[in-house]
Enzyme design. Structure first.
Site, short mmCIF file in Angstrom:
data_model
loop_
_atom_site.label_atom_id
_atom_site.label_comp_id
_atom_site.label_asym_id
_atom_site.label_seq_id
_atom_site.Cartn_x
_atom_site.Cartn_y
_atom_site.Cartn_z
N GLN A 197 -29.45 11.42 -36.87
CA GLN A 197 -31.14 10.98 -37.16
C GLN A 197 -31.75 12.31 -37.04
OE1 GLN A 197 -28.58 9.49 -35.22
NE2 GLN A 197 -29.13 7.06 -35.17
N ASP A 238 -34.86 2.41 -26.85
CA ASP A 238 -34.66 1.15 -27.52
C ASP A 238 -35.01 -0.04 -26.43
OD1 ASP A 238 -33.23 2.98 -29.54
OD2 ASP A 238 -33.06 1.05 -30.45
N LYS A 249 -31.01 6.56 -27.53
CA LYS A 249 -29.98 6.94 -28.43
C LYS A 249 -28.95 7.90 -27.46
CE LYS A 249 -28.99 6.58 -31.71
NZ LYS A 249 -28.01 5.66 -32.08
O1 MRU Z 1 -29.40 3.90 -33.68
P1 MRU Z 1 -30.98 4.31 -33.95
O2 MRU Z 1 -31.10 5.19 -34.74
O3 MRU Z 1 -31.76 2.97 -34.35
O4 MRU Z 1 -31.54 4.62 -32.66
C1 MRU Z 1 -32.75 4.89 -32.30
C2 MRU Z 1 -33.46 5.41 -31.27
O5 MRU Z 1 -32.71 5.65 -30.41
C3 MRU Z 1 -34.87 5.97 -30.97
O6 MRU Z 1 -34.96 6.94 -30.09
C4 MRU Z 1 -35.43 4.73 -30.39
O7 MRU Z 1 -35.20 3.43 -31.33
C5 MRU Z 1 -36.89 4.97 -30.58
S1 MRU Z 1 -37.78 4.74 -32.00
C6 MRU Z 1 -39.41 5.04 -32.25
#
Ligand code: MRU
Length: 353
Positions: A197, A238, A249
């Protein structure tokens, strides 16, 4: 000012910018049913906690247009079924269940009046959730900017920007606010394996927004900190539990440990919708385990032998004592998080959201 919109409502269609194809191709998926939205969420076409809440709420707006229900209770049953499916898509991101709950409460409160009223209530709630997230991002940016020194080197992980919120982003909102305040900051962008990401999305977004950035391998953080080239770390979340544990993450916890060792502040930026007071500690957070193919065959490129045993937890939990502050739309929260988080959630509830 440049903006990047990850979703678009087109009548009874929810269009989703397919993040799996970024930065090389901007392709939109057109979802007509909650099941199609569920698949877009599971496959990471759309990802990141706040936008997942917004998308889940919008998915529920798609129930009524394709429903055969002849009365509100029939429609409510279909909504509950779609809500359960959506909650199960990505279990760590609490914004999904938070948003789905809000929409169901709004739908139920209109059920006595008729199907049309239920439908209108769902639409209004989905719009409100998105609008509130946009405002939350602006406030997070303004509060977070105060924590960023002039000329700072900021390290961030994963993607927390316009692609995954209703506004300028959470951690990236802080970064953008500091950049727009003219602070001449520079961002170290973790590539964020195994789904990249950082490399694919954050580096792209920051480039479009004109924020100076350098992509680094996840493993570079330790030596960057040791050589004094990181002034602060800021990540998203999250789910933040009642004690201040932060699920984010995979790799975030490691960064927090490194930051503590090198005396670098470690900040988390998230809207209050990501705070989960029902879950007492980080140990109780469900950690999503994703397919081993994301490791063995990243981005469809065979790297390991396909049958190599691989474990792929998508998130980890950073304990509260490693978190220097949590930036929310209601201000910068400090320890003890058990009380400051509760106050922030209370402020939101008092404002009627
Ligand atoms: O697996 P993902 O890409 O959905 O994980 C996203 C993250 O870990 C972000 O840091 C988190 O959702 C914050 S988004 C503003």
């Amino acid at each position: 000012m440049t903006t990047i919109a990850p979703i678009e409502r087109r009548g009874d269609v929810l269009a989703i910018l397919d993040q799996r194809r970024l930065p090389h191709e901007e392709r939109w998926l057109e979802c007509r049913t909650p099941a199609e939205v569920g698949e877009a969420i599971r496959s990471l076409a759309v990802r990141g906690a706040p936008i997942l809440g917004i998308v889940a709420a919008n998915a529920l707006t798609l129930v009524a247009p394709s429903s055969r229900a002849s009365n509100p209770s029939g429609l409510m049953e279909e909504l509950e079924e779609a809500a359960a499916m959506l909650r199960a898509t990505r279990p760590t991101a609490v914004n999904i269940s938070w948003a789905v709950h809000r929409v169901l409460v709004a739908a139920r409160s209109s059920a006595a009046f008729g199907i049309g009223e239920v439908r209108a209530a769902i639409e209004l709630e989905a719009i409100a959730i998105e609008r509130e997230d946009r405002a939350a991002c602006d406030a997070i940016g303004a509060f977070g900017n105060e924590l960023v020194p002039e000329g700072a080197n900021v390290l961030t992980h994963c993607n927390t920007g316009m692609l995954c919120t209703g506004g300028i982003g959470t951690a990236q909102g802080v970064i953008l606010a500091a950049h727009r305040a003219g602070k001449r900051i520079h961002v170290w962008v973790d590539e964020t394996r195994p789904v990249w990401q950082g490399a694919r999305l954050t580096a792209w977004e920051l480039g479009r927004l004109g924020v100076p950035r350098t992509l680094v391998a996840d493993g570079a953080a330790a030596s960057l900190m040791r050589s004094g080239r990181v002034d602060l770390v800021v990540t998203g979340a999250d789910r933040i539990t009642a004690d201040g544990s932060v699920a984010n993450k995979i790799g975030t916890y490691g960064l927090a440990v490194l930051a503590r060792h090198h005396d670098v502040p470690f900040f988390v930026a998230a809207p209050v919708s990501t705070i989960d007071l029902e879950t007492a500690t980080g140990a109780e957070v469900p950690i999503e385990e994703r397919a081993p193919q994301e490791l063995t065959t990243p981005l469809d490129t065979p790297v390991a032998e396909p049958d190599t045993p691989a474990a792929n937890p998508a998130f980890d939990v950073t304990p509260p004592d490693l978190v220097s502050a949590i930036v929310t739309e209601h201000g910068v929260l400090r320890r003890p998080y058990a009380s400051t988080l509760r106050e922030a959630v209370g402020m939101r509830e008092r404002r009627g959201a």
